[in-house]
Design a protein around this motif. Structure first.
Motif, PDB file in Angstrom:
ATOM      1  N   PRO A   1       5.925   5.807  -9.525  1.00 12.45           N
ATOM      2  CA  PRO A   1       6.060   6.250  -8.130  1.00 12.45           C
ATOM      3  C   PRO A   1       4.707   6.310  -7.429  1.00 12.45           C
ATOM      4  O   PRO A   1       3.705   6.724  -8.017  1.00 12.45           O
ATOM      5  CB  PRO A   1       6.673   7.648  -8.254  1.00 12.45           C
ATOM      6  N   ILE A   2       4.675   5.890  -6.169  1.00 11.64           N
ATOM      7  CA  ILE A   2       3.448   5.972  -5.385  1.00 11.64           C
ATOM      8  C   ILE A   2       3.737   6.606  -4.031  1.00 11.64           C
ATOM      9  O   ILE A   2       4.835   6.464  -3.489  1.00 11.64           O
ATOM     10  CB  ILE A   2       2.804   4.583  -5.163  1.00 11.64           C
ATOM     11  N   ASN A   3       2.744   7.300  -3.509  1.00  6.72           N
ATOM     12  CA  ASN A   3       2.831   7.897  -2.181  1.00  6.72           C
ATOM     13  C   ASN A   3       2.044   7.017  -1.212  1.00  6.72           C
ATOM     14  O   ASN A   3       0.824   6.918  -1.305  1.00  6.72           O
ATOM     15  CB  ASN A   3       2.243   9.314  -2.203  1.00  6.72           C
ATOM     16  N   PRO A   4       2.719   6.358  -0.264  1.00 10.49           N
ATOM     17  CA  PRO A   4       2.044   5.407   0.626  1.00 10.49           C
ATOM     18  C   PRO A   4       1.057   6.043   1.603  1.00 10.49           C
ATOM     19  O   PRO A   4       0.374   5.325   2.331  1.00 10.49           O
ATOM     20  CB  PRO A   4       3.183   4.749   1.397  1.00 10.49           C
ATOM     21  N   THR A   5       1.005   7.367   1.651  1.00 12.54           N
ATOM     22  CA  THR A   5       0.051   8.023   2.558  1.00 12.54           C
ATOM     23  C   THR A   5      -1.189   8.509   1.829  1.00 12.54           C
ATOM     24  O   THR A   5      -2.074   9.103   2.446  1.00 12.54           O
ATOM     25  CB  THR A   5       0.708   9.222   3.270  1.00 12.54           C
TER      26      THR A   5
ATOM     27  N   PHE B   1       7.097  -4.264  -6.285  1.00 10.74           N
ATOM     28  CA  PHE B   1       7.128  -3.043  -5.484  1.00 10.74           C
ATOM     29  C   PHE B   1       8.543  -2.814  -4.953  1.00 10.74           C
ATOM     30  O   PHE B   1       9.098  -3.639  -4.241  1.00 10.74           O
ATOM     31  CB  PHE B   1       6.126  -3.180  -4.332  1.00 10.74           C
ATOM     32  N   PHE B   2       9.146  -1.668  -5.346  1.00 11.82           N
ATOM     33  CA  PHE B   2      10.460  -1.261  -4.835  1.00 11.82           C
ATOM     34  C   PHE B   2      10.262  -0.281  -3.678  1.00 11.82           C
ATOM     35  O   PHE B   2       9.451   0.631  -3.766  1.00 11.82           O
ATOM     36  CB  PHE B   2      11.281  -0.541  -5.910  1.00 11.82           C
ATOM     37  N   TRP B   3      11.054  -0.457  -2.606  1.00 13.20           N
ATOM     38  CA  TRP B   3      10.996   0.500  -1.505  1.00 13.20           C
ATOM     39  C   TRP B   3      12.304   0.495  -0.739  1.00 13.20           C
ATOM     40  O   TRP B   3      12.979  -0.515  -0.633  1.00 13.20           O
ATOM     41  CB  TRP B   3       9.816   0.222  -0.575  1.00 13.20           C
TER      42      TRP B   3
ATOM     43  N   VAL C   1       7.679   6.601  -2.829  1.00 13.96           N
ATOM     44  CA  VAL C   1       8.394   7.874  -2.705  1.00 13.96           C
ATOM     45  C   VAL C   1       8.723   8.154  -1.233  1.00 13.96           C
ATOM     46  O   VAL C   1       9.358   9.159  -0.918  1.00 13.96           O
ATOM     47  CB  VAL C   1       7.581   9.045  -3.296  1.00 13.96           C
ATOM     48  N   SER C   2       8.279   7.271  -0.352  1.00 20.10           N
ATOM     49  CA  SER C   2       8.522   7.438   1.080  1.00 20.10           C
ATOM     50  C   SER C   2       9.691   6.565   1.537  1.00 20.10           C
ATOM     51  O   SER C   2       9.922   5.489   1.000  1.00 20.10           O
ATOM     52  CB  SER C   2       7.271   7.058   1.875  1.00 20.10           C
ATOM     53  N   ASN C   3      10.394   7.037   2.546  1.00 17.60           N
ATOM     54  CA  ASN C   3      11.469   6.250   3.166  1.00 17.60           C
ATOM     55  C   ASN C   3      11.102   5.845   4.583  1.00 17.60           C
ATOM     56  O   ASN C   3      11.978   5.492   5.378  1.00 17.60           O
ATOM     57  CB  ASN C   3      12.788   7.038   3.167  1.00 17.60           C
ATOM     58  N   ASP C   4       9.803   5.884   4.893  1.00 16.00           N
ATOM     59  CA  ASP C   4       9.316   5.512   6.218  1.00 16.00           C
ATOM     60  C   ASP C   4       8.958   4.032   6.234  1.00 16.00           C
ATOM     61  O   ASP C   4       8.119   3.573   5.456  1.00 16.00           O
ATOM     62  CB  ASP C   4       8.098   6.351   6.590  1.00 16.00           C
ATOM     63  N   VAL C   5       9.584   3.269   7.129  1.00 16.37           N
ATOM     64  CA  VAL C   5       9.421   1.820   7.140  1.00 16.37           C
ATOM     65  C   VAL C   5       7.978   1.402   7.409  1.00 16.37           C
ATOM     66  O   VAL C   5       7.471   0.447   6.805  1.00 16.37           O
ATOM     67  CB  VAL C   5      10.380   1.167   8.163  1.00 16.37           C
ATOM     68  N   TYR C   6       7.273   2.133   8.275  1.00 15.89           N
ATOM     69  CA  TYR C   6       5.896   1.758   8.604  1.00 15.89           C
ATOM     70  C   TYR C   6       4.957   2.021   7.424  1.00 15.89           C
ATOM     71  O   TYR C   6       4.058   1.220   7.141  1.00 15.89           O
ATOM     72  CB  TYR C   6       5.419   2.525   9.838  1.00 15.89           C
ATOM     73  N   GLN C   7       5.172   3.120   6.733  1.00 13.35           N
ATOM     74  CA  GLN C   7       4.352   3.435   5.563  1.00 13.35           C
ATOM     75  C   GLN C   7       4.558   2.399   4.458  1.00 13.35           C
ATOM     76  O   GLN C   7       3.596   1.956   3.817  1.00 13.35           O
ATOM     77  CB  GLN C   7       4.681   4.835   5.048  1.00 13.35           C
TER      78      GLN C   7
END
Length: 373
Positions: free
Chosen positions: A247-251, A64-66, A37-43
């Motif tokens: 959906p997953i939250n990488p944080t 895994f889709f991102w 659910v994040s669009n942050d490349v590092y996460q």
């Protein structure tokens, strides 16, 4: 179809520690399809690291889709100065990331889908994954002419690259990730992935330039959502799992204990720039000063992102030898970056005589030096 569900139990079951067989059979069956659910490349890169390091993938592969906001991602063994336009990236606020897999440099934005196929080392098969993507593309648009190459790229109409591949193989687990160009900003892509820096000598892995094209240009119905759903459907059928994208939250530290420290590490200067293989710069540039052209020669060795040898040659009549030598010696050991160089040169300037012409020359020289960083 994107369906939220409680991931905590599933991930606990998939982790290497204490895997209860009965719960595993009932809950995760043969694998999972995830979407960040994040669009942050590092996460998102941190998710890859975490799954690779902590998951038991025996009989339980993961897709895994991102997608990321605009960013440039270089391979593990690449040189960012050689691969991209860092000055333009700084001006535009574009993030730079170094991934842990090999391969070449790619531009990411919301029109570029990233797919990561996680398996055991024994089951690692890049061509099988690409064939799966090809079947998905054919399912939504049978007229598409897309083929996989021996380099594990996907080519549209025999010439346009729509997907590139990289991978990481660990002791027991592996992942293969690739891109899928849907509606990426082609102008930004080409300008950011063109290094303006001259005279770089390096043994770092170099990217191979390719013609690219968005799938949306071929067929306006091929949106990112359509493509992800198509690949998910094909993946679920192939692995005989439920066709749900979770959906997953990488944080979320309850799902991924310690993941935020992984993301922070990926953002450090020491990782992004400091891991660059040793290289040198041997270049020159001309300066126009009071209607005369002067040549300035620069030779710099960089190791671990820091200046190891520095020799900047300027005409003695233009800048005193003592001041030039001060500049050369002060830069040794410093980061090869404009921010640190600005700080150092500003400090040095205060030690120079209060001479307007001298300060003007100094500023011209320093701006030129920072321009190659």
């Amino acid at each position: 179809m994107l369906i939220p569900f409680s991931m905590k139990n599933c991930f606990q079951l998939l982790c290497n520690r204490q895997v209860p067989a009965a719960g595993l059979k009932k809950t995760v069956k043969n694998g999972l399809i995830l979407q960040s659910v994040s669009n942050d490349v590092y996460q998102n890169l941190a998710v890859e690291d975490w799954i690779h390091d902590h998951m038991n993938l025996e009989g339980k592969p993961i897709l895994f889709f991102w997608r990321n906001s605009p960013s440039v991602v270089i391979g593990r063994h690449q040189n960012p100065w050689q691969e991209c336009n860092l000055n333009l990236m700084r001006e535009e606020g574009i993030k730079l990331a170094r991934r842990r897999s090999g391969g070449g440099t790619v531009y990411h934005d919301m029109g570029n889908i990233n797919l990561t196929f996680f398996t055991t080392k024994k089951k690692y098969d890049r061509m099988e994954n690409l064939k799966l993507i090809l079947r998905a593309l054919k399912a939504v648009q049978p007229q598409l002419d897309v083929q996989a190459t021996k380099r594990f790229d996907l080519l549209l109409d025999g010439q346009f690259k729509i997907s590139g591949t990289a991978s990481k193989i660990g002791r027991t687990t592996a992942y293969h990730h690739c891109t899928l160009l849907c509606s990426s900003d082609g102008t930004f892509l080409s300008s950011l992935l063109k290094s303006p820096y001259q005279g770089i000598r390096s043994n770092a892995t170099a990217s191979i330039p390719s013609l690219v094209k968005n799938l949306l240009e071929k067929d306006p119905t091929l949106t990112c959502e359509v493509l992800m759903n198509a690949v998910a459907t094909e993946y679920a059928a192939y692995h005989q799992i439920d066709n749900h994208i979770h959906p997953i939250n990488p944080t979320d530290e309850t799902l991924f204990p310690g993941i935020n420290s992984k993301a922070r590490e990926l953002q450090t200067w020491e990782w992004i720039y400091g891991k660059t293989p040793k290289f040198s710069i041997n270049t020159s540039f001309h300066v126009l000063y009071e209607q005369s052209h002067l040549e300035i020669k620069v030779f710099i060795d960089i190791k671990n992102g820091r200046i190891e040898i520095c020799n900047i040659e300027v005409p003695d009549h233009w800048l005193p030898l003592e001041i030039r030598d001060k500049l050369n010696s002060s830069l040794i050991g410093s980061k090869f970056c404009p921010t640190e160089t600005t700080m150092l040169t500003n400090i040095l300037l205060r030690t120079c005589p209060q001479d307007h012409k001298l300060h003007s020359k100094w500023n011209i020289l320093c701006e030129k030096i920072k321009g190659i960083m």
